[in-house]
Design a protein around this motif. Structure first.
Motif, PDB file in Angstrom:
ATOM      1  N   GLY A  43     -45.680 -28.480 -58.262  1.00  0.00           N
ATOM      2  CA  GLY A  43     -45.246 -27.915 -56.984  1.00  0.00           C
ATOM      3  C   GLY A  43     -45.824 -26.536 -56.731  1.00  0.00           C
ATOM      4  O   GLY A  43     -46.272 -26.220 -55.617  1.00  0.00           O
ATOM      5  N   ILE A  44     -45.821 -25.697 -57.756  1.00  0.00           N
ATOM      6  CA  ILE A  44     -46.360 -24.341 -57.588  1.00  0.00           C
ATOM      7  C   ILE A  44     -47.853 -24.383 -57.271  1.00  0.00           C
ATOM      8  O   ILE A  44     -48.347 -23.685 -56.368  1.00  0.00           O
ATOM      9  N   VAL A  45     -48.586 -25.209 -58.022  1.00  0.00           N
ATOM     10  CA  VAL A  45     -50.033 -25.321 -57.770  1.00  0.00           C
ATOM     11  C   VAL A  45     -50.288 -25.885 -56.373  1.00  0.00           C
ATOM     12  O   VAL A  45     -51.168 -25.398 -55.631  1.00  0.00           O
ATOM     13  N   SER A  46     -49.515 -26.908 -56.003  1.00  0.00           N
ATOM     14  CA  SER A  46     -49.703 -27.500 -54.679  1.00  0.00           C
ATOM     15  C   SER A  46     -49.378 -26.503 -53.573  1.00  0.00           C
ATOM     16  O   SER A  46     -50.093 -26.417 -52.554  1.00  0.00           O
ATOM     17  N   TYR A  47     -48.293 -25.754 -53.765  1.00  0.00           N
ATOM     18  CA  TYR A  47     -47.900 -24.764 -52.752  1.00  0.00           C
ATOM     19  C   TYR A  47     -48.973 -23.688 -52.614  1.00  0.00           C
ATOM     20  O   TYR A  47     -49.359 -23.306 -51.500  1.00  0.00           O
ATOM     21  N   ALA A  48     -49.464 -23.209 -53.746  1.00  0.00           N
ATOM     22  CA  ALA A  48     -50.494 -22.160 -53.690  1.00  0.00           C
ATOM     23  C   ALA A  48     -51.775 -22.686 -53.039  1.00  0.00           C
ATOM     24  O   ALA A  48     -52.428 -21.989 -52.236  1.00  0.00           O
ATOM     25  N   THR A  55     -54.081 -20.520 -44.886  1.00  0.00           N
ATOM     26  CA  THR A  55     -54.444 -19.131 -44.573  1.00  0.00           C
ATOM     27  C   THR A  55     -55.917 -19.034 -44.191  1.00  0.00           C
ATOM     28  O   THR A  55     -56.300 -18.333 -43.240  1.00  0.00           O
ATOM     29  N   LYS A  56     -56.773 -19.736 -44.936  1.00  0.00           N
ATOM     30  CA  LYS A  56     -58.204 -19.719 -44.611  1.00  0.00           C
ATOM     31  C   LYS A  56     -58.458 -20.339 -43.241  1.00  0.00           C
ATOM     32  O   LYS A  56     -59.280 -19.833 -42.447  1.00  0.00           O
ATOM     33  N   GLN A  57     -57.762 -21.437 -42.967  1.00  0.00           N
ATOM     34  CA  GLN A  57     -57.904 -22.080 -41.658  1.00  0.00           C
ATOM     35  C   GLN A  57     -57.445 -21.148 -40.539  1.00  0.00           C
ATOM     36  O   GLN A  57     -58.085 -21.035 -39.484  1.00  0.00           O
ATOM     37  N   LEU A  58     -56.303 -20.468 -40.788  1.00  0.00           N
ATOM     38  CA  LEU A  58     -55.780 -19.544 -39.776  1.00  0.00           C
ATOM     39  C   LEU A  58     -56.715 -18.359 -39.575  1.00  0.00           C
ATOM     40  O   LEU A  58     -56.904 -17.885 -38.435  1.00  0.00           O
ATOM     41  N   ASP A  59     -57.307 -17.884 -40.670  1.00  0.00           N
ATOM     42  CA  ASP A  59     -58.235 -16.755 -40.544  1.00  0.00           C
ATOM     43  C   ASP A  59     -59.458 -17.154 -39.728  1.00  0.00           C
ATOM     44  O   ASP A  59     -60.004 -16.333 -38.950  1.00  0.00           O
ATOM     45  N   THR A  60     -59.928 -18.379 -39.872  1.00  0.00           N
ATOM     46  CA  THR A  60     -61.060 -18.848 -39.070  1.00  0.00           C
ATOM     47  C   THR A  60     -60.693 -18.876 -37.585  1.00  0.00           C
ATOM     48  O   THR A  60     -61.474 -18.411 -36.714  1.00  0.00           O
ATOM     49  N   GLN A  61     -59.527 -19.414 -37.290  1.00  0.00           N
ATOM     50  CA  GLN A  61     -59.066 -19.437 -35.902  1.00  0.00           C
ATOM     51  C   GLN A  61     -58.870 -18.016 -35.366  1.00  0.00           C
ATOM     52  O   GLN A  61     -59.175 -17.733 -34.194  1.00  0.00           O
ATOM     53  N   LEU A  62     -58.367 -17.129 -36.227  1.00  0.00           N
ATOM     54  CA  LEU A  62     -58.142 -15.746 -35.807  1.00  0.00           C
ATOM     55  C   LEU A  62     -59.451 -15.039 -35.523  1.00  0.00           C
ATOM     56  O   LEU A  62     -59.571 -14.253 -34.550  1.00  0.00           O
ATOM     57  N   GLU A  63     -60.453 -15.323 -36.338  1.00  0.00           N
ATOM     58  CA  GLU A  63     -61.777 -14.695 -36.101  1.00  0.00           C
ATOM     59  C   GLU A  63     -62.349 -15.149 -34.775  1.00  0.00           C
ATOM     60  O   GLU A  63     -62.918 -14.341 -34.008  1.00  0.00           O
ATOM     61  N   LEU A 168     -45.693 -25.318 -44.754  1.00  0.00           N
ATOM     62  CA  LEU A 168     -45.358 -25.070 -46.155  1.00  0.00           C
ATOM     63  C   LEU A 168     -43.913 -25.477 -46.452  1.00  0.00           C
ATOM     64  O   LEU A 168     -43.624 -26.046 -47.514  1.00  0.00           O
ATOM     65  N   ALA A 169     -42.971 -25.182 -45.558  1.00  0.00           N
ATOM     66  CA  ALA A 169     -41.574 -25.547 -45.782  1.00  0.00           C
ATOM     67  C   ALA A 169     -41.412 -27.071 -45.845  1.00  0.00           C
ATOM     68  O   ALA A 169     -40.681 -27.604 -46.687  1.00  0.00           O
ATOM     69  N   THR A 170     -42.138 -27.766 -44.931  1.00  0.00           N
ATOM     70  CA  THR A 170     -42.070 -29.229 -44.952  1.00  0.00           C
ATOM     71  C   THR A 170     -42.610 -29.775 -46.271  1.00  0.00           C
ATOM     72  O   THR A 170     -42.050 -30.722 -46.864  1.00  0.00           O
ATOM     73  N   MET A 171     -43.707 -29.176 -46.732  1.00  0.00           N
ATOM     74  CA  MET A 171     -44.270 -29.627 -48.005  1.00  0.00           C
ATOM     75  C   MET A 171     -43.292 -29.378 -49.157  1.00  0.00           C
ATOM     76  O   MET A 171     -43.124 -30.233 -50.045  1.00  0.00           O
ATOM     77  N   VAL A 172     -42.627 -28.210 -49.149  1.00  0.00           N
ATOM     78  CA  VAL A 172     -41.672 -27.893 -50.216  1.00  0.00           C
ATOM     79  C   VAL A 172     -40.523 -28.889 -50.230  1.00  0.00           C
ATOM     80  O   VAL A 172     -40.146 -29.441 -51.288  1.00  0.00           O
TER      81      VAL A 172
END
Length: 531
Positions: A43-48, A55-63, A168-172
């Motif tokens: 779970g920890i590895v999957s969450y990370a 985050t990377k996807q969001l940063d691309t959209q943000l750029e 992330l919450a849904t995945m958890v």
């Protein structure tokens, strides 16, 4: 003779037993703990990993949103939020000379919403060309980036973190529910598997328990219980233990059979020898009586002849006792009838009064008769042996109380109590053993001096006193008066006969002793009332 009840021993391991339950619980808990640790690590590895990907996807959209806002703001310093292609929730702001202008975000209905003064303070803290950062504003959590426009202003662009956090919450929650369900399924399956795997151990434990409950100390023992063949294959660890246990039981069974054969030979020898000795002993007594009536002897000859007669009578008593024990060991049927223990006590105590008038004999009897079903002759011998035992091992003036009562659990209770010196504590456990003499442990106070009143404490011979010197004829002599037991002679079989007869009647006999009080208690099943 009825089989003695098996002693209570702790039961062996089986799945209903707390020991096995704890063992299986520990195994299941260890397995569950390992699974929880594995699930937690996954779970920890999957969450990370998911957090990094989102985050990377969001940063691309943000750029991309920042580029659109910066390019749109080149002409006339217009509002960057009006640039084409900006998504719902996008936040933009223009910072000029440490003041925030045109700060707002697109709401759900695509209208522009302004930010608060507190939000402006958060935006002023951002530095151009730095990496995107997460900040909490009045509109929610945002990922923000600041960049310089060609005209020198700083354009701040942000995208909401709600979608990322929801993902992330849904995945958890998904991982928690799936892991919990998986752990339950694995726990149930593991419990069933462990129970099935340990079933051979349960069979081994059951066999060991049955053997532990068998009375193996005496008598014929049928040791037929064995570990099933399915749990005794040497190819597995448990099977090797089962096979070894079966081999051990075979060895024990053979040893018990050999012991039984040896006991039967000894008993048969004792019975045969006792039976054969009756005829010569009868002849000795007869010829002794004939010689006393027809021949004339000197005083020494009379004493010697009297000694021969007394020893032959003693030997006859011993032979009769051995024959009785042999019959009891063989389990010969009793001559059952209704026996009134109160009347039996009266008659037996009366006989002892004649033999020992120097003792004080008391009776404690109930108003109603206490009747049992048993062999009248053997029960008479039980009471006679107990009273004789009290007489032989106590001195003149001793009080012997014979009591007969009914117990609340339906047993008739006969007690013989004396206020003699008592039985040595180290001898009490062996008092009912065959050929065990009490002379060395139960002290007879008939010795050097006797109080004038006859009611005080009587002197005792020390437990480890030296043996008396022997005469030239090899007969021990002593200057102290002989004890009652030594004068009459004891074979060490009286109390053994008592125990065997009582057990043959389905009862028990016990003894408690301390200086000044020795009590023998016989418990016999009371006869059922006649219709």
């Amino acid at each position: 003779m009825p089989e003695r009840p098996a002693k209570n021993r702790p039961s062996g391991l089986n799945w209903r037993n707390p020991s096995t339950w704890h063992l299986r619980t520990r195994l299941v808990l260890v397995a569950m703990a390992l699974l929880v640790a594995i699930c937690g690590a996954v779970g920890i590895v999957s969450y990370a990993s998911m957090d990094f990907f989102l985050t990377k996807q969001l940063d691309t959209q943000l750029e991309q949103a920042a580029v659109r806002a910066r390019d749109f703001g080149r002409s006339g310093r217009s509002d960057p939020l009006e640039a084409r292609g900006q998504a719902i929730g996008t936040l933009t702001a223009r910072i000029d000379d440490d003041s925030v202008r045109s700060a707002g975000f697109l709401s759900e209905d695509a209208t522009r919403e302004s930010l608060t003064d507190d939000d402006d303070e958060v935006l002023l803290e951002l530095s151009p060309w730095n990496l995107p950062v997460d900040r909490t504003l009045s509109a929610g959590a945002y990922r923000l980036v600041a960049a310089k426009a060609p005209d020198g202003d700083v354009i701040v662009t942000g995208l909401p973190l709600a979608e990322k956090q929801n993902t992330l919450a849904t995945m958890v929650w998904t991982m928690v529910l799936v892991s919990t369900g998986g752990l339950l399924v694995i726990g149930l399956a593991g419990t069933a598997l462990i129970r099935r795997t340990m079933k051979p151990l349960d069979q081994l434990s059951e066999v060991a328990t049955q053997v532990s409950r068998l009375p193996l100390d005496a008598g014929e023992v049928g040791l037929a219980v064995r570990v099933p063949a399915s749990a005794a294959h040497p190819g597995t660890e448990v099977g090797s233990v089962g096979h070894a246990l079966n081999m051990m039981l075979d060895n024990v069974s053979n040893a018990l059979e050999a012991r039984q054969k040896s006991e039967m030979k000894v008993r048969q020898f004792v019975a045969d020898a006792s039976h054969e000795l009756r005829t010569p002993l009868t002849a000795i007594r007869g010829y002794t009586e004939l010689m006393r009536m027809t021949e004339h002897f000197t005083p020494d000859g009379q004493k010697s002849l009297a000694r021969v007669q007394s020893q032959s009578e003693r030997m006859t008593t011993l032979v009769e006792d051995l024959l009785l024990l042999a019959r009891l060991d063989e389990g010969q049927p009793l001559k059952l009838s209704e026996v009134d223990l109160t009347q039996l006590a009266i008659e037996t105590v009366s006989d002892e009064k004649v033999m020992a008038p120097d003792r004080v004999w008391h009776l404690e009897l109930p108003e109603e008769p206490v009747v049992v079903r048993g062999d009248a002759t053997q029960l008479h011998q039980v009471l006679a042996n107990l009273l004789s035992n009290a007489r032989k091992h106590t001195g003149p003036g001793t009080t012997v109380v014979t009591g007969v009562t009914r117990s609340a659990d339906g047993y008739a209770v006969v007690t013989v109590t004396d206020n003699g010196p008592g039985i040595d504590p180290g001898f009490v456990d062996r008092v009912f053993a065959r050929f065990t003499r009490a002379d060395a442990s139960r002290k007879n106070p008939v010795a050097l001096t006797t109080p004038a009143s006859g009611r005080g404490s009587l002197p005792r011979r020390p437990l480890h006193s030296p043996r008396p010197p022997e005469s030239a004829a090899g007969v021990a002599t002593t200057t102290a008066p002989a004890t009652s037991a030594s004068v009459e002679g004891t074979s060490g079989l009286g109390l053994s006969i008592v125990q065997s007869i009582v057990e043959a009647h389905g009862g028990t006999v016990s003894v408690t002793s301390m200086p000044g009080r020795t009590k023998f208690t016989v418990r016999l099943p009371e006869a059922p009332p006649t219709a």
